[in-house]
Design a protein around this motif. Structure first.
Motif, PDB file in Angstrom:
ATOM      1  N   GLY A 174       0.809  -1.207   0.000  1.00 46.34           N
ATOM      2  CA  GLY A 174       0.000   0.000   0.000  1.00 46.34           C
ATOM      3  C   GLY A 174       0.847   1.263   0.000  1.00 46.34           C
ATOM      4  N   LEU A 175       0.260   2.354  -0.430  1.00 45.76           N
ATOM      5  CA  LEU A 175       0.955   3.632  -0.426  1.00 45.76           C
ATOM      6  C   LEU A 175       0.892   4.223   0.974  1.00 45.76           C
ATOM      7  CD1 LEU A 175      -0.009   3.079  -3.395  1.00 45.76           C
ATOM      8  CD2 LEU A 175       0.055   5.522  -3.704  1.00 45.76           C
ATOM      9  N   PRO A 176       2.042   4.590   1.555  1.00 44.01           N
ATOM     10  CA  PRO A 176       2.019   5.154   2.907  1.00 44.01           C
ATOM     11  C   PRO A 176       1.255   6.481   2.936  1.00 44.01           C
ATOM     12  CG  PRO A 176       4.275   4.953   2.069  1.00 44.01           C
ATOM     13  CD  PRO A 176       3.354   4.496   0.993  1.00 44.01           C
ATOM     14  N   ASP A 177       0.512   6.703   3.996  1.00 41.51           N
ATOM     15  CA  ASP A 177      -0.271   7.924   4.198  1.00 41.51           C
ATOM     16  C   ASP A 177      -1.204   8.206   3.023  1.00 41.51           C
ATOM     17  OD1 ASP A 177       0.758   8.414   6.734  1.00 41.51           O
ATOM     18  OD2 ASP A 177       2.503   9.446   5.924  1.00 41.51           O
ATOM     19  N   HIS A 178      -1.869   7.168   2.551  1.00 37.19           N
ATOM     20  CA  HIS A 178      -2.872   7.281   1.485  1.00 37.19           C
ATOM     21  C   HIS A 178      -4.132   6.549   1.907  1.00 37.19           C
ATOM     22  CE1 HIS A 178       0.223   8.738  -1.212  1.00 37.19           C
ATOM     23  NE2 HIS A 178      -0.659   8.841  -2.198  1.00 37.19           N
ATOM     24  N   ASP A 179      -5.264   7.016   1.375  1.00 33.88           N
ATOM     25  CA  ASP A 179      -6.515   6.284   1.487  1.00 33.88           C
ATOM     26  C   ASP A 179      -6.668   5.452   0.227  1.00 33.88           C
ATOM     27  OD1 ASP A 179      -7.036   7.527   3.883  1.00 33.88           O
ATOM     28  OD2 ASP A 179      -8.394   9.018   3.037  1.00 33.88           O
ATOM     29  N   HIS A 180      -7.031   4.192   0.384  1.00 34.46           N
ATOM     30  CA  HIS A 180      -7.247   3.274  -0.740  1.00 34.46           C
ATOM     31  C   HIS A 180      -8.714   2.878  -0.720  1.00 34.46           C
ATOM     32  CE1 HIS A 180      -3.079   2.861   0.607  1.00 34.46           C
ATOM     33  NE2 HIS A 180      -2.768   2.559  -0.635  1.00 34.46           N
ATOM     34  N   VAL A 181      -9.417   3.105  -1.820  1.00 31.34           N
ATOM     35  CA  VAL A 181     -10.828   2.726  -1.898  1.00 31.34           C
ATOM     36  C   VAL A 181     -10.994   1.775  -3.076  1.00 31.34           C
ATOM     37  CG1 VAL A 181     -13.190   3.543  -2.284  1.00 31.34           C
ATOM     38  CG2 VAL A 181     -11.626   4.889  -0.881  1.00 31.34           C
ATOM     39  N   LEU A 182     -11.604   0.617  -2.809  1.00 34.44           N
ATOM     40  CA  LEU A 182     -11.928  -0.326  -3.876  1.00 34.44           C
ATOM     41  C   LEU A 182     -13.407  -0.202  -4.182  1.00 34.44           C
ATOM     42  CD1 LEU A 182     -10.194  -3.782  -3.305  1.00 34.44           C
ATOM     43  CD2 LEU A 182      -9.633  -1.998  -4.925  1.00 34.44           C
ATOM     44  N   ILE A 183     -13.719   0.010  -5.446  1.00 34.86           N
ATOM     45  CA  ILE A 183     -15.105   0.074  -5.908  1.00 34.86           C
ATOM     46  C   ILE A 183     -15.352  -1.193  -6.717  1.00 34.86           C
ATOM     47  CG2 ILE A 183     -16.782   1.350  -7.276  1.00 34.86           C
ATOM     48  CD1 ILE A 183     -14.974   3.840  -6.853  1.00 34.86           C
ATOM     49  N   GLY A 184     -16.294  -2.000  -6.268  1.00 30.00           N
ATOM     50  CA  GLY A 184     -16.576  -3.270  -6.931  1.00 30.00           C
ATOM     51  C   GLY A 184     -17.194  -3.085  -8.303  1.00 30.00           C
ATOM     52  N   ARG A 185     -16.811  -3.976  -9.218  1.00 33.58           N
ATOM     53  CA  ARG A 185     -17.402  -4.008 -10.557  1.00 33.58           C
ATOM     54  C   ARG A 185     -18.050  -5.372 -10.755  1.00 33.58           C
ATOM     55  NH1 ARG A 185     -13.008  -1.799 -14.824  1.00 33.58           N
ATOM     56  NH2 ARG A 185     -14.537  -0.305 -15.547  1.00 33.58           N
ATOM     57  N   GLU A 186     -18.975  -5.449 -11.707  1.00 30.82           N
ATOM     58  CA  GLU A 186     -19.713  -6.692 -11.919  1.00 30.82           C
ATOM     59  C   GLU A 186     -18.811  -7.887 -12.196  1.00 30.82           C
ATOM     60  OE1 GLU A 186     -23.321  -6.663 -14.263  1.00 30.82           O
ATOM     61  OE2 GLU A 186     -23.450  -4.504 -13.948  1.00 30.82           O
ATOM     62  N   ALA A 187     -17.712  -7.693 -12.916  1.00 32.70           N
ATOM     63  CA  ALA A 187     -16.816  -8.794 -13.249  1.00 32.70           C
ATOM     64  C   ALA A 187     -16.110  -9.351 -12.010  1.00 32.70           C
ATOM     65  CB  ALA A 187     -15.776  -8.335 -14.268  1.00 32.70           C
ATOM     66  N   GLY A 188     -16.089  -8.594 -10.932  1.00 27.60           N
ATOM     67  CA  GLY A 188     -15.417  -9.041  -9.717  1.00 27.60           C
ATOM     68  C   GLY A 188     -16.171 -10.124  -8.971  1.00 27.60           C
ATOM     69  N   VAL A 189     -17.446 -10.326  -9.285  1.00 33.83           N
ATOM     70  CA  VAL A 189     -18.245 -11.323  -8.587  1.00 33.83           C
ATOM     71  C   VAL A 189     -17.737 -12.724  -8.902  1.00 33.83           C
ATOM     72  CG1 VAL A 189     -20.554 -12.307  -8.328  1.00 33.83           C
ATOM     73  CG2 VAL A 189     -20.269  -9.844  -8.532  1.00 33.83           C
ATOM     74  N   GLU A 190     -17.509 -13.018 -10.184  1.00 33.03           N
ATOM     75  CA  GLU A 190     -17.079 -14.365 -10.571  1.00 33.03           C
ATOM     76  C   GLU A 190     -15.567 -14.496 -10.664  1.00 33.03           C
ATOM     77  OE1 GLU A 190     -18.826 -12.643 -13.199  1.00 33.03           O
ATOM     78  OE2 GLU A 190     -20.794 -13.051 -12.353  1.00 33.03           O
ATOM     79  N   ARG A 191     -14.845 -13.391 -10.620  1.00 33.42           N
ATOM     80  CA  ARG A 191     -13.396 -13.416 -10.839  1.00 33.42           C
ATOM     81  C   ARG A 191     -12.691 -14.253  -9.773  1.00 33.42           C
ATOM     82  NH1 ARG A 191     -10.195 -11.456 -14.539  1.00 33.42           N
ATOM     83  NH2 ARG A 191      -8.205 -10.477 -14.035  1.00 33.42           N
ATOM     84  N   ASP A 192     -11.707 -15.019 -10.226  1.00 31.96           N
ATOM     85  CA  ASP A 192     -10.914 -15.876  -9.362  1.00 31.96           C
ATOM     86  C   ASP A 192     -10.190 -15.038  -8.305  1.00 31.96           C
ATOM     87  OD1 ASP A 192      -9.676 -18.433  -8.755  1.00 31.96           O
ATOM     88  OD2 ASP A 192      -7.849 -17.548  -9.573  1.00 31.96           O
ATOM     89  N   PHE A 193     -10.115 -15.550  -7.071  1.00 38.34           N
ATOM     90  CA  PHE A 193      -9.501 -14.810  -5.963  1.00 38.34           C
ATOM     91  C   PHE A 193      -8.035 -14.489  -6.242  1.00 38.34           C
ATOM     92  CE2 PHE A 193      -7.777 -14.330  -1.649  1.00 38.34           C
ATOM     93  CZ  PHE A 193      -8.657 -13.383  -1.161  1.00 38.34           C
ATOM     94  N   GLU A 194      -7.300 -15.443  -6.800  1.00 38.46           N
ATOM     95  CA  GLU A 194      -5.883 -15.202  -7.118  1.00 38.46           C
ATOM     96  C   GLU A 194      -5.736 -14.131  -8.190  1.00 38.46           C
ATOM     97  OE1 GLU A 194      -7.027 -18.490  -6.840  1.00 38.46           O
ATOM     98  OE2 GLU A 194      -6.171 -18.631  -4.825  1.00 38.46           O
ATOM     99  N   ALA A 195      -6.644 -14.146  -9.167  1.00 38.44           N
ATOM    100  CA  ALA A 195      -6.607 -13.124 -10.217  1.00 38.44           C
ATOM    101  C   ALA A 195      -6.882 -11.747  -9.634  1.00 38.44           C
ATOM    102  CB  ALA A 195      -7.617 -13.455 -11.318  1.00 38.44           C
ATOM    103  N   LEU A 196      -7.835 -11.677  -8.699  1.00 34.71           N
ATOM    104  CA  LEU A 196      -8.106 -10.402  -8.034  1.00 34.71           C
ATOM    105  C   LEU A 196      -6.880  -9.923  -7.269  1.00 34.71           C
ATOM    106  CD1 LEU A 196     -11.730 -10.857  -6.618  1.00 34.71           C
ATOM    107  CD2 LEU A 196     -11.001  -9.210  -8.340  1.00 34.71           C
ATOM    108  N   GLY A 197      -6.180 -10.847  -6.622  1.00 36.46           N
ATOM    109  CA  GLY A 197      -4.966 -10.494  -5.884  1.00 36.46           C
ATOM    110  C   GLY A 197      -3.894  -9.931  -6.798  1.00 36.46           C
ATOM    111  N   LYS A 198      -3.717 -10.565  -7.958  1.00 41.15           N
ATOM    112  CA  LYS A 198      -2.735 -10.063  -8.934  1.00 41.15           C
ATOM    113  C   LYS A 198      -3.152  -8.698  -9.463  1.00 41.15           C
ATOM    114  CE  LYS A 198      -1.229 -14.629 -10.389  1.00 41.15           C
ATOM    115  NZ  LYS A 198      -1.354 -15.673 -11.412  1.00 41.15           N
ATOM    116  N   ASP A 199      -4.446  -8.546  -9.731  1.00 39.13           N
ATOM    117  CA  ASP A 199      -4.963  -7.255 -10.199  1.00 39.13           C
ATOM    118  C   ASP A 199      -4.709  -6.160  -9.172  1.00 39.13           C
ATOM    119  OD1 ASP A 199      -5.895  -8.441 -12.517  1.00 39.13           O
ATOM    120  OD2 ASP A 199      -7.986  -8.519 -11.863  1.00 39.13           O
ATOM    121  N   LEU A 200      -4.914  -6.487  -7.894  1.00 34.41           N
ATOM    122  CA  LEU A 200      -4.712  -5.499  -6.833  1.00 34.41           C
ATOM    123  C   LEU A 200      -3.242  -5.115  -6.723  1.00 34.41           C
ATOM    124  CD1 LEU A 200      -5.781  -3.733  -4.581  1.00 34.41           C
ATOM    125  CD2 LEU A 200      -5.597  -5.695  -3.033  1.00 34.41           C
ATOM    126  N   ALA A 201      -2.355  -6.095  -6.783  1.00 29.70           N
ATOM    127  CA  ALA A 201      -0.915  -5.803  -6.714  1.00 29.70           C
ATOM    128  C   ALA A 201      -0.495  -4.903  -7.877  1.00 29.70           C
ATOM    129  CB  ALA A 201      -0.113  -7.100  -6.726  1.00 29.70           C
TER     130      ALA A 201
END
Length: 132
Positions: A79-106
Motif C-alpha cells: 500500500g501507499l504510505p499515508d494514502h486512502d485506498h478505496v476499492l469500488i466493486g465491478r460486476e466482473a469481480g463477482v465471478e473473478r478468481d480470488f488469485e486473479a483479483l490479488g494479482k490485479d490489486l498488486a
C-alpha cells in the motif's frame, strides 16, 4: 506510524473520506476500480464500496469480504504510505478468481504508486441511469 515496513492499516468510516478519495489516482481493473488519495499523514487506510447494481445483499457482502481479505494481505507491504485506498466493486469481480483479483490489486497498487492512473471518469449527467 512512520515505520514503512509494518504499517497499521485502518478502515475508512466517514463519507467525506470516500468522497475525497475520488480526487485521487484511479486505476481500473476488471473486478474493481482502485482509488488512491494522499490523506495528510493519517496512515494507510482503506474503504470498500459495492453498489446495488452489482447484485443482492448476499452477493455484495461476499464481494466485500473478498476485497477486505485482499486489502488486509496487500496493503501492509504494497500500500501507499499515508494514502486512502478505496476499492469500488465491478460486476466482473463477482465471478473473478480470488488469485486473479490479488494479482490485479498488486498491479493496481504499483500503478498507483507510480502515479500511472487511468483517465478521469466521464461526468454523469442527471444522476440516474437512463436505461429502460
Amino acid at each position: 506510524m512512520g515505520d514503512k515496513g509494518n504499517q497499521a492499516v485502518t478502515v475508512l468510516r466517514r463519507r467525506a473520506d470516500f468522497l475525497a478519495a475520488n480526487r485521487g489516482v484511479r486505476v481500473a481493473r476488471p473486478g474493481f476500480v482502485l482509488l488512491a488519495f494522499p490523506n495528510g499523514g493519517r496512515g494507510t487506510r482503506y474503504g470498500i464500496t459495492v453498489t446495488k447494481r452489482i447484485g443482492n445483499a448476499v452477493v455484495r457482502n461476499r464481494m466485500k469480504r473478498r476485497f477486505r481479505e485482499l486489502l488486509r494481505a496487500a496493503l501492509p507491504k504494497g500500500g501507499l504510505p499515508d494514502h486512502d485506498h478505496v476499492l469500488i466493486g465491478r460486476e466482473a469481480g463477482v465471478e473473478r478468481d480470488f488469485e486473479a483479483l490479488g494479482k490485479d490489486l498488486a498491479e493496481a497498487l504499483s500503478r498507483a504508486a507510480a502515479g500511472k492512473g487511468d483517465a478521469p471518469r466521464r461526468p454523469r449527467h442527471g444522476g440516474r441511469s437512463r436505461r429502460a
